[in-house]
Scaffold this motif. Structure first.
Motif, PDB file in Angstrom:
ATOM      1  N   ALA A 105      42.223 -24.708   2.388  1.00 19.38           N
ATOM      2  CA  ALA A 105      41.814 -23.968   3.593  1.00 19.38           C
ATOM      3  C   ALA A 105      42.608 -24.440   4.807  1.00 19.38           C
ATOM      4  CB  ALA A 105      40.319 -24.144   3.820  1.00 19.38           C
ATOM      5  N   LYS A 106      42.811 -25.750   4.905  1.00 18.97           N
ATOM      6  CA  LYS A 106      43.568 -26.283   6.043  1.00 18.97           C
ATOM      7  C   LYS A 106      45.016 -25.820   6.029  1.00 18.97           C
ATOM      8  CE  LYS A 106      40.815 -30.293   7.107  1.00 18.97           C
ATOM      9  NZ  LYS A 106      40.413 -31.616   6.621  1.00 18.97           N
ATOM     10  N   ARG A 107      45.522 -25.538   4.850  1.00 23.20           N
ATOM     11  CA  ARG A 107      46.905 -25.042   4.759  1.00 23.20           C
ATOM     12  C   ARG A 107      46.990 -23.548   5.051  1.00 23.20           C
ATOM     13  NH1 ARG A 107      47.043 -29.616   1.971  1.00 23.20           N
ATOM     14  NH2 ARG A 107      49.014 -30.676   1.564  1.00 23.20           N
ATOM     15  N   GLY A 108      45.840 -22.889   5.208  1.00 19.95           N
ATOM     16  CA  GLY A 108      45.901 -21.502   5.671  1.00 19.95           C
ATOM     17  C   GLY A 108      45.406 -20.430   4.720  1.00 19.95           C
ATOM     18  N   VAL A 109      44.556 -20.823   3.758  1.00 23.48           N
ATOM     19  CA  VAL A 109      43.968 -19.811   2.878  1.00 23.48           C
ATOM     20  C   VAL A 109      42.469 -19.735   3.156  1.00 23.48           C
ATOM     21  CG1 VAL A 109      43.544 -19.095   0.497  1.00 23.48           C
ATOM     22  CG2 VAL A 109      45.680 -20.268   1.085  1.00 23.48           C
ATOM     23  N   ALA A 110      41.964 -18.557   3.486  1.00 21.82           N
ATOM     24  CA  ALA A 110      40.526 -18.374   3.707  1.00 21.82           C
ATOM     25  C   ALA A 110      40.026 -17.284   2.784  1.00 21.82           C
ATOM     26  CB  ALA A 110      40.252 -17.994   5.159  1.00 21.82           C
ATOM     27  N   ARG A 111      38.731 -17.323   2.493  1.00 20.29           N
ATOM     28  CA  ARG A 111      38.200 -16.318   1.579  1.00 20.29           C
ATOM     29  C   ARG A 111      36.793 -15.901   1.980  1.00 20.29           C
ATOM     30  NH1 ARG A 111      36.428 -18.833  -4.154  1.00 20.29           N
ATOM     31  NH2 ARG A 111      35.793 -16.663  -4.422  1.00 20.29           N
ATOM     32  N   THR A 112      36.395 -14.753   1.430  1.00 19.96           N
ATOM     33  CA  THR A 112      34.985 -14.378   1.449  1.00 19.96           C
ATOM     34  C   THR A 112      34.528 -14.341  -0.004  1.00 19.96           C
ATOM     35  OG1 THR A 112      35.418 -12.005   1.315  1.00 19.96           O
ATOM     36  CG2 THR A 112      35.295 -12.989   3.522  1.00 19.96           C
ATOM     37  N   PHE A 113      33.227 -14.247  -0.197  1.00 21.80           N
ATOM     38  CA  PHE A 113      32.663 -14.358  -1.536  1.00 21.80           C
ATOM     39  C   PHE A 113      32.032 -13.052  -1.988  1.00 21.80           C
ATOM     40  CE2 PHE A 113      32.941 -18.569   0.161  1.00 21.80           C
ATOM     41  CZ  PHE A 113      33.374 -19.325  -0.921  1.00 21.80           C
ATOM     42  N   GLN A 114      32.133 -12.832  -3.308  1.00 16.66           N
ATOM     43  CA  GLN A 114      31.525 -11.636  -3.895  1.00 16.66           C
ATOM     44  C   GLN A 114      30.022 -11.614  -3.583  1.00 16.66           C
ATOM     45  OE1 GLN A 114      32.655 -11.187  -7.979  1.00 16.66           O
ATOM     46  NE2 GLN A 114      31.352  -9.398  -8.294  1.00 16.66           N
ATOM     47  N   GLY A 148      45.615 -27.413  -7.630  1.00 21.73           N
ATOM     48  CA  GLY A 148      44.752 -28.567  -7.844  1.00 21.73           C
ATOM     49  C   GLY A 148      44.295 -29.268  -6.574  1.00 21.73           C
ATOM     50  N   LEU A 149      44.751 -28.804  -5.399  1.00 28.20           N
ATOM     51  CA  LEU A 149      44.228 -29.378  -4.153  1.00 28.20           C
ATOM     52  C   LEU A 149      42.771 -28.963  -3.984  1.00 28.20           C
ATOM     53  CD1 LEU A 149      47.124 -28.847  -1.546  1.00 28.20           C
ATOM     54  CD2 LEU A 149      46.656 -30.820  -3.018  1.00 28.20           C
ATOM     55  N   THR A 150      42.035 -29.686  -3.148  1.00 25.26           N
ATOM     56  CA  THR A 150      40.623 -29.347  -2.938  1.00 25.26           C
ATOM     57  C   THR A 150      40.518 -28.084  -2.074  1.00 25.26           C
ATOM     58  OG1 THR A 150      40.447 -30.595  -0.894  1.00 25.26           O
ATOM     59  CG2 THR A 150      40.004 -31.809  -2.942  1.00 25.26           C
ATOM     60  N   PRO A 151      39.365 -27.407  -2.134  1.00 22.15           N
ATOM     61  CA  PRO A 151      39.181 -26.215  -1.296  1.00 22.15           C
ATOM     62  C   PRO A 151      39.436 -26.491   0.184  1.00 22.15           C
ATOM     63  CG  PRO A 151      37.431 -26.311  -2.936  1.00 22.15           C
ATOM     64  CD  PRO A 151      38.223 -27.598  -3.070  1.00 22.15           C
ATOM     65  N   ASP A 152      38.991 -27.650   0.684  1.00 20.95           N
ATOM     66  CA  ASP A 152      39.211 -27.973   2.095  1.00 20.95           C
ATOM     67  C   ASP A 152      40.693 -28.111   2.418  1.00 20.95           C
ATOM     68  OD1 ASP A 152      36.686 -27.871   3.066  1.00 20.95           O
ATOM     69  OD2 ASP A 152      36.662 -29.945   3.814  1.00 20.95           O
ATOM     70  N   GLU A 153      41.416 -28.784   1.526  1.00 17.67           N
ATOM     71  CA  GLU A 153      42.852 -28.977   1.761  1.00 17.67           C
ATOM     72  C   GLU A 153      43.584 -27.634   1.758  1.00 17.67           C
ATOM     73  OE1 GLU A 153      43.403 -33.432  -0.238  1.00 17.67           O
ATOM     74  OE2 GLU A 153      43.497 -31.647  -1.506  1.00 17.67           O
ATOM     75  N   ILE A 211      43.103 -19.859  -6.579  1.00 19.43           N
ATOM     76  CA  ILE A 211      43.936 -19.896  -5.364  1.00 19.43           C
ATOM     77  C   ILE A 211      43.264 -20.752  -4.285  1.00 19.43           C
ATOM     78  CG2 ILE A 211      44.895 -18.525  -3.462  1.00 19.43           C
ATOM     79  CD1 ILE A 211      45.173 -16.192  -5.478  1.00 19.43           C
ATOM     80  N   SER A 212      41.938 -20.627  -4.169  1.00 23.50           N
ATOM     81  CA  SER A 212      41.237 -21.330  -3.089  1.00 23.50           C
ATOM     82  C   SER A 212      40.830 -22.752  -3.469  1.00 23.50           C
ATOM     83  CB  SER A 212      40.014 -20.524  -2.648  1.00 23.50           C
ATOM     84  OG  SER A 212      39.103 -20.384  -3.722  1.00 23.50           O
ATOM     85  N   ARG A 235      38.849 -28.745  13.310  1.00 24.20           N
ATOM     86  CA  ARG A 235      38.423 -29.922  14.068  1.00 24.20           C
ATOM     87  C   ARG A 235      38.481 -31.166  13.205  1.00 24.20           C
ATOM     88  NH1 ARG A 235      36.176 -29.401  19.368  1.00 24.20           N
ATOM     89  NH2 ARG A 235      34.563 -30.829  18.631  1.00 24.20           N
ATOM     90  N   LYS A 236      38.981 -31.011  11.983  1.00 24.28           N
ATOM     91  CA  LYS A 236      39.084 -32.132  11.042  1.00 24.28           C
ATOM     92  C   LYS A 236      37.729 -32.752  10.733  1.00 24.28           C
ATOM     93  CE  LYS A 236      43.879 -33.494  11.867  1.00 24.28           C
ATOM     94  NZ  LYS A 236      44.309 -32.339  12.669  1.00 24.28           N
ATOM     95  N   ALA A 237      36.676 -31.992  10.881  1.00 21.85           N
ATOM     96  CA  ALA A 237      35.338 -32.493  10.556  1.00 21.85           C
ATOM     97  C   ALA A 237      34.911 -31.915   9.216  1.00 21.85           C
ATOM     98  CB  ALA A 237      34.354 -32.062  11.631  1.00 21.85           C
ATOM     99  N   THR A 238      33.985 -32.580   8.557  1.00 24.38           N
ATOM    100  CA  THR A 238      33.436 -32.000   7.332  1.00 24.38           C
ATOM    101  C   THR A 238      32.423 -30.934   7.727  1.00 24.38           C
ATOM    102  OG1 THR A 238      31.557 -33.469   7.204  1.00 24.38           O
ATOM    103  CG2 THR A 238      33.613 -34.237   6.181  1.00 24.38           C
ATOM    104  N   LEU A 239      32.016 -30.163   6.728  1.00 22.07           N
ATOM    105  CA  LEU A 239      31.045 -29.114   7.009  1.00 22.07           C
ATOM    106  C   LEU A 239      29.744 -29.702   7.557  1.00 22.07           C
ATOM    107  CD1 LEU A 239      30.543 -26.109   6.889  1.00 22.07           C
ATOM    108  CD2 LEU A 239      29.786 -26.381   4.527  1.00 22.07           C
ATOM    109  N   GLY A 240      29.302 -30.805   6.965  1.00 13.63           N
ATOM    110  CA  GLY A 240      28.079 -31.459   7.428  1.00 13.63           C
ATOM    111  C   GLY A 240      28.204 -31.899   8.880  1.00 13.63           C
TER     112      GLY A 240
END
Ligand SMILES: Nc1ncnc2c1ncn2[C@@H]1O[C@H](COP(=O)(O)OP(=O)(O)O)[C@@H](O)[C@H]1O
Ligand SMILES: [Mg+2]
Length: 263
Positions: free
Chosen positions: A81-90, A74-79, A54-55, A112-117
């Motif tokens: 996430a931008k569409r509105g799906v967030a997650r936490t990790f086990q 098949g979209l990337t995780p960033d894409e 899903i993510s 902010r349309k910035a990368t994580l870095g």
């Protein structure tokens, strides 16, 4: 009210094959708006794999994922996430050497349309800005009960608080769907009680749908409206908590593992 029951997130016939292992098969789920929906099953059942699909961490070998009717497979995780799906990790993933507040500020990078870095590099500026971002981050920390430890290093927090910080960071991306992967893992009974209330509060306050993977049956059975049960990659049951608790296949799948009990 008529739109309230429309599905926000839909998985259609999802399959995930790892070499010879069918980790997930024919997986269908439909998450209504503002739902609190449980995904349970014994270890290795394929629950986290479903979250990874899903993510966008994994691309499924079969099936489609739809968000508000739009195909996001098949979209990337960033894409995604931008569409509105967030997650936490086990396994908790925080920036251990950053402060609690900075961990949440980093969560805003998506908006902010910035990368994580870039977000990490921009942190000094974020901190100075008396912007909405800082304000929202503090509000989120308050919402998860971490306002008083905002300047602690994330690694200094006890386990239960680190899990709540992950939730705050996920909320900073302004999700419409929040995926929580075993948020009660490692929590003591008091922390687990607080977590249940927090999850209910978050759903109401932020107006989102929550899909919850959880081993702690007390949490799932008390707060989820609807539950899907996976075993060996396949759905073996779905229904309300009371339907699931009395389902023969579910009871059998859990024999030897744990009990399906409300308390
Ligand atoms: N990236 C991967 N590569 C190969 N096998 C994987 C991968 N991720 C998960 N698996 C396997 O898929 C099965 C389901 O794993 P998982 O989704 O983590 O289960 P759960 O979260 O229900 O415990 C397990 O047998 C696991 O070893
Ligand atoms: Mg898992």
């Amino acid at each position: 009210m008529s739109k309230n029951n429309d599905s926000v997130l839909v998985c259609e016939n999802i399959g995930m094959q790892f070499g010879g292992l069918a980790a997930v098969r024919n997986f269908d789920i439909s998450i209504p708006n503002r739902a609190l929906y449980g995904l349970i099953g014994p270890n290795g059942a394929g629950k986290t794999t479903v979250f990874n699909i899903i993510s966008g961490v994994l691309s499924p070998t079969a099936g489609r994922v739809k968000l508000f009717g739009e195909d996001i497979t098949g979209l990337t995780p960033d894409e995604i996430a931008k569409r509105g799906v967030a997650r936490t990790f086990q396994n908790i993933r925080l920036f251990r050497d950053l402060t609690v507040l900075d961990n949440v500020l980093v969560g805003h990078h998506l908006r902010r349309k910035a990368t994580l870095g870039e977000a990490l590099l921009a942190l000094p500026r974020y901190r100075k800005e008396e912007s909405g971002m800082m304000h929202t981050s503090r509000e989120l920390l308050e919402a998860v009960g971490l306002k008083d430890v905002a300047h602690y290093r994330a690694s200094a927090l006890p386990y239960g608080q680190q899990r709540r910080l992950e939730i705050a960071r996920a909320l900073a991306t302004k999700p419409k769907v929040l995926l929580l992967d075993e948020p009660a893992a490692g929590m003591n009974p008091a922390e687990t009680e607080q977590l249940m209330q927090l999850i209910l509060d978050i759903r109401d306050r932020f107006n989102l749908s929550i899909l919850l993977i959880e081993h702690e049956m007390k949490v799932v059975m008390n707060i989820c409206e609807h539950i899907t049960v996976l075993d060996h990659g396949e759905i073996i049951a779905e229904g309300t908590p009371s339907e699931i608790q009395s389902n023969e296949r579910v009871i059998k799948a859990y024999l030897g593992g744990g009990t399906i009990a409300r308390h």
